[in-house]
Scaffold this active site. Structure first.
Site, PDB file in Angstrom:
ATOM      1  N   HIS A 313       3.365   1.053   7.179  1.00  0.00           N
ATOM      2  CA  HIS A 313       2.415   1.573   6.212  1.00  0.00           C
ATOM      3  C   HIS A 313       3.032   1.473   4.832  1.00  0.00           C
ATOM      4  CE1 HIS A 313      -0.385   4.289   4.222  1.00  0.00           C
ATOM      5  NE2 HIS A 313      -1.203   3.989   5.213  1.00  0.00           N
ATOM      6  N   ASP A 371      -3.847   3.680  13.345  1.00  0.00           N
ATOM      7  CA  ASP A 371      -4.590   2.711  14.152  1.00  0.00           C
ATOM      8  C   ASP A 371      -3.952   2.448  15.501  1.00  0.00           C
ATOM      9  OD1 ASP A 371      -6.578   2.318  12.306  1.00  0.00           O
ATOM     10  OD2 ASP A 371      -5.363   0.911  11.168  1.00  0.00           O
TER      11      ASP A 371
HETATM   12  N1  CMC Z   1       5.549  -5.647  12.192  1.00  0.00           N
HETATM   13  C1  CMC Z   1       6.693  -6.290  11.856  1.00  0.00           C
HETATM   14  N2  CMC Z   1       7.250  -6.260  10.629  1.00  0.00           N
HETATM   15  C2  CMC Z   1       6.614  -5.558   9.679  1.00  0.00           C
HETATM   16  C3  CMC Z   1       5.415  -4.850   9.949  1.00  0.00           C
HETATM   17  C4  CMC Z   1       4.883  -4.905  11.252  1.00  0.00           C
HETATM   18  N3  CMC Z   1       3.748  -4.276  11.564  1.00  0.00           N
HETATM   19  N4  CMC Z   1       4.997  -4.232   8.821  1.00  0.00           N
HETATM   20  C5  CMC Z   1       5.907  -4.527   7.874  1.00  0.00           C
HETATM   21  N5  CMC Z   1       6.882  -5.321   8.387  1.00  0.00           N
HETATM   22  C6  CMC Z   1       8.083  -5.801   7.673  1.00  0.00           C
HETATM   23  C7  CMC Z   1       7.734  -6.941   6.743  1.00  0.00           C
HETATM   24  O1  CMC Z   1       7.902  -8.206   7.346  1.00  0.00           O
HETATM   25  C8  CMC Z   1       8.710  -6.728   5.594  1.00  0.00           C
HETATM   26  O2  CMC Z   1       9.976  -7.234   5.991  1.00  0.00           O
HETATM   27  P1  CMC Z   1      10.990  -7.838   4.857  1.00  0.00           P
HETATM   28  O3  CMC Z   1      11.315  -6.703   3.949  1.00  0.00           O
HETATM   29  O4  CMC Z   1      12.137  -8.337   5.657  1.00  0.00           O
HETATM   30  O5  CMC Z   1      10.215  -8.941   4.170  1.00  0.00           O
HETATM   31  C9  CMC Z   1       8.852  -5.197   5.532  1.00  0.00           C
HETATM   32  O6  CMC Z   1       8.528  -4.729   6.856  1.00  0.00           O
HETATM   33  C10 CMC Z   1       7.923  -4.556   4.517  1.00  0.00           C
HETATM   34  O7  CMC Z   1       6.600  -5.036   4.746  1.00  0.00           O
HETATM   35  P2  CMC Z   1       5.526  -5.280   3.600  1.00  0.00           P
HETATM   36  O8  CMC Z   1       4.480  -6.214   4.107  1.00  0.00           O
HETATM   37  O9  CMC Z   1       6.229  -5.625   2.321  1.00  0.00           O
HETATM   38  O10 CMC Z   1       4.947  -3.818   3.471  1.00  0.00           O
HETATM   39  P3  CMC Z   1       3.560  -3.423   2.831  1.00  0.00           P
HETATM   40  O11 CMC Z   1       3.714  -2.024   2.359  1.00  0.00           O
HETATM   41  O12 CMC Z   1       3.111  -4.426   1.857  1.00  0.00           O
HETATM   42  O13 CMC Z   1       2.559  -3.489   4.086  1.00  0.00           O
HETATM   43  C11 CMC Z   1       1.198  -2.930   5.939  1.00  0.00           C
HETATM   44  C12 CMC Z   1       2.044  -2.397   4.767  1.00  0.00           C
HETATM   45  C13 CMC Z   1       0.445  -1.766   6.586  1.00  0.00           C
HETATM   46  C14 CMC Z   1       0.147  -3.925   5.393  1.00  0.00           C
HETATM   47  C15 CMC Z   1       2.129  -3.621   6.965  1.00  0.00           C
HETATM   48  O14 CMC Z   1       3.076  -2.698   7.481  1.00  0.00           O
HETATM   49  C16 CMC Z   1       1.354  -4.281   8.122  1.00  0.00           C
HETATM   50  O15 CMC Z   1       0.910  -5.430   7.969  1.00  0.00           O
HETATM   51  N6  CMC Z   1       1.174  -3.545   9.272  1.00  0.00           N
HETATM   52  C17 CMC Z   1       0.361  -4.068  10.372  1.00  0.00           C
HETATM   53  C18 CMC Z   1      -1.110  -3.826  10.071  1.00  0.00           C
HETATM   54  C19 CMC Z   1      -1.514  -2.370  10.216  1.00  0.00           C
HETATM   55  O16 CMC Z   1      -1.201  -1.710  11.209  1.00  0.00           O
HETATM   56  N7  CMC Z   1      -2.282  -1.877   9.206  1.00  0.00           N
HETATM   57  C20 CMC Z   1      -2.857  -0.521   9.257  1.00  0.00           C
HETATM   58  C21 CMC Z   1      -2.352   0.356   8.149  1.00  0.00           C
HETATM   59  S1  CMC Z   1      -2.772   2.076   8.466  1.00  0.00           S
HETATM   60  C22 CMC Z   1      -4.499   2.119   8.385  1.00  0.00           C
HETATM   61  C23 CMC Z   1      -4.997   2.007   7.004  1.00  0.00           C
HETATM   62  O17 CMC Z   1      -4.782   2.946   6.206  1.00  0.00           O
HETATM   63  O18 CMC Z   1      -5.642   1.007   6.701  1.00  0.00           O
END
Ligand code: CMC
Length: 436
Positions: A313, A371
């Site tokens: 998140h 989720d």
């Molecule tokens: N599985 C594997 N690696 C992950 C995941 C994951 N679900 N989420 C983040 N990472 C890694 C990512 O690769 C990155 O690694 P590095 O620093 O080495 O590049 C690091 O963690 C940070 O990720 P980010 O994409 O920069 O983080 P963000 O804050 O931009 O993204 C997120 C947040 C929710 C989009 C992401 O964690 C994700 O894609 N999760 C899966 C989708 C999901 O479950 N979304 C629902 C969110 S809760 C409901 C809502 O409020 O909508």
């Protein structure tokens, strides 16, 4: 929220730019980190700030919802989500989010009556639905139908009129469950079921989804309670992508129905609300506990492009408090339905255990989010995966509209207009086709 003008203890930050020093006032929130006021930065220093994805930028002032990502805390108007999930109902929470305080008994009765009296949609909307392909995803139908509410309810689109804003808010909260249920019924070729005002908000939604005119249908109160909780847990989440979309759309003066349709479109993405559908599909694909290590390895491999859906998140760097409540509900619902040993739940529990012990997930602070468990409950209730995100949308409607109302009433509100770091060509002369 007090700024430097009203808070005697306020400080300012100094920014050195070449030989120029620019003073940036520091704004003090009730709780949470201080906020640097950079509004005059461009005028004073001829520079922009760069923050794609808004990781460090507050785009508005808001008094509705607060998240402490490190503690894993979520407050609606100051009240912890766990207390609300335990003691309140979705409609009471809607009142709290919209008006700022918990209602008295009389206020709650009046609010419930107002929402309940608006649950039917204009009869002509039934024909509007028929324009969609039968196999449309219910989210596609919802984006269209909610946008079309501005064509059906002209009398609540004047955003300058506080009464019309209020009517639009009530209409949206009341009609979104009806529209989501209609989108579902349409997609499975069953007749629409009209709302039943003798039922509470969650029971009415379940009835509109699962009843058919040919038979009696009794809503199970435990399932209705679980549905009500799902709605409440999704009701608001401060400035997430879809809420920011609603605010940005609304900042131009667009009508509330158009703004909420924009929010629904944004919510659909798998990184946001679409994750509940994606998560359940992933659990199904994993299928059995012995295949989990393969998927965990894939999630850690940057080149795979695969992420564990339902994990991570932007704000929570600790357990998502909504996921904790959801996990309890999942156990309750599955036990009630006699499917406590559901293989998907077994995979989910084992995946959670492994991910929480894995160095990759620990170091990146990736915890299960809301989720992760909601899909399991919804599936057990009988919803197809395509309905998971519409249920998120109808639940989040109150948050979107509360944030939209807050923005419209804010005298300092301006049209949202981000700047950019331009990296394209500088001005150059047009070259005639013959010379290219
Ligand atoms: N599985 C594997 N690696 C992950 C995941 C994951 N679900 N989420 C983040 N990472 C890694 C990512 O690769 C990155 O690694 P590095 O620093 O080495 O590049 C690091 O963690 C940070 O990720 P980010 O994409 O920069 O983080 P963000 O804050 O931009 O993204 C997120 C947040 C929710 C989009 C992401 O964690 C994700 O894609 N999760 C899966 C989708 C999901 O479950 N979304 C629902 C969110 S809760 C409901 C809502 O409020 O909508």
């Amino acid at each position: 929220m007090a700024d430097t003008k009203t808070n005697p203890e306020a400080v300012s930050a100094k920014l050195s730019l070449g030989d120029q020093t620019i003073e940036l006032p520091v704004m003090r929130p009730t709780v949470g980190p201080d906020v640097l006021d950079i509004r005059k930065l461009y005028a004073q220093g001829d520079v922009f700030t760069y923050d794609p994805g808004f990781t460090s930028t507050a785009a508005c002032e808001s008094a509705i919802t607060y998240i402490d990502g490190d503690k894993g805390e979520l407050l609606y108007r100051g009240y912890p989500i766990e207390q609300l999930a335990d003691k309140s109902t979705h409609l009471e929470t809607c009142f709290l989010l919209l008006y700022g305080e918990l209602p008295t008994a009389a206020q709650l009765a009046d609010f419930t009556e107002r929402v309940t009296k608006h649950t039917m949609v204009h009869e002509q909307m039934h024909y509007f639905f028929r324009g969609f392909r039968r196999d449309s995803h219910p989210m596609a139908t919802m984006v269209g139908v909610v946008g079309a509410m501005s064509a059906f309810y002209h009398d609540s689109t004047d955003i300058a009129d506080p009464w019309q804003r209020e009517v639009a808010a009530i209409r949206l909260i009341a009609k979104l469950p009806t529209i989501a249920a209609m989108a579902y019924k349409y997609s499975i070729g069953q007749p629409f079921v009209y709302p039943k005002n003798s039922l509470d908000y969650a029971s009415n939604f379940l009835n509109m989804c699962f009843a058919v005119p040919a038979e009696d249908y009794q809503v199970n109160p435990i399932l209705a309670k679980a549905m009500d909780r799902i709605m409440m847990l999704h009701a608001d989440h401060e400035q997430n992508a879809s809420t920011s979309t609603v605010r940005l759309a609304g900042s131009s003066g667009a009508n509330p129905f158009a703004c909420i349709a924009a929010g629904i479109a944004c919510l659909w993405g798998p990184a946001h609300g679409g994750a509940n559908q994606a998560c359940l599909e992933m659990l199904r694909e994993i299928g059995t506990v012995d295949r989990i290590p393969e998927y965990v390895a894939k999630a850690k491999d940057k080149n795979s492009g695969f992420r564990l859906m339902g994990f991570g998140h932007r704000v929570y760097k600790n357990f998502d408090p909504r996921a904790k409540v959801m996990k309890e509900s999942a156990d309750e619902v599955l036990n009630l339905l006699g499917v406590g040993n559901n293989p998907l739940l077994q995979v989910a529990k084992e995946l959670e255990r492994i991910a929480l012990e894995d160095e990759y997930f620990i170091s990146k602070k990736l915890y299960p989010n809301v989720d992760f468990y909601s899909g399991i409950i919804l599936e057990a209730m009988g919803f197809p995966t395509s309905m998971f995100t519409p249920i998120f949308a109808l639940s989040r409607t109150v948050g979107w509209i509360a944030q939209w109302k807050e923005m419209i009433a804010d005298p300092t509100q301006k049209i949202g207009r981000p700047r950019q770091l331009y990296t394209g060509p500088a001005a150059r002369d047009y070259v005639d086709l013959r010379h290219r």
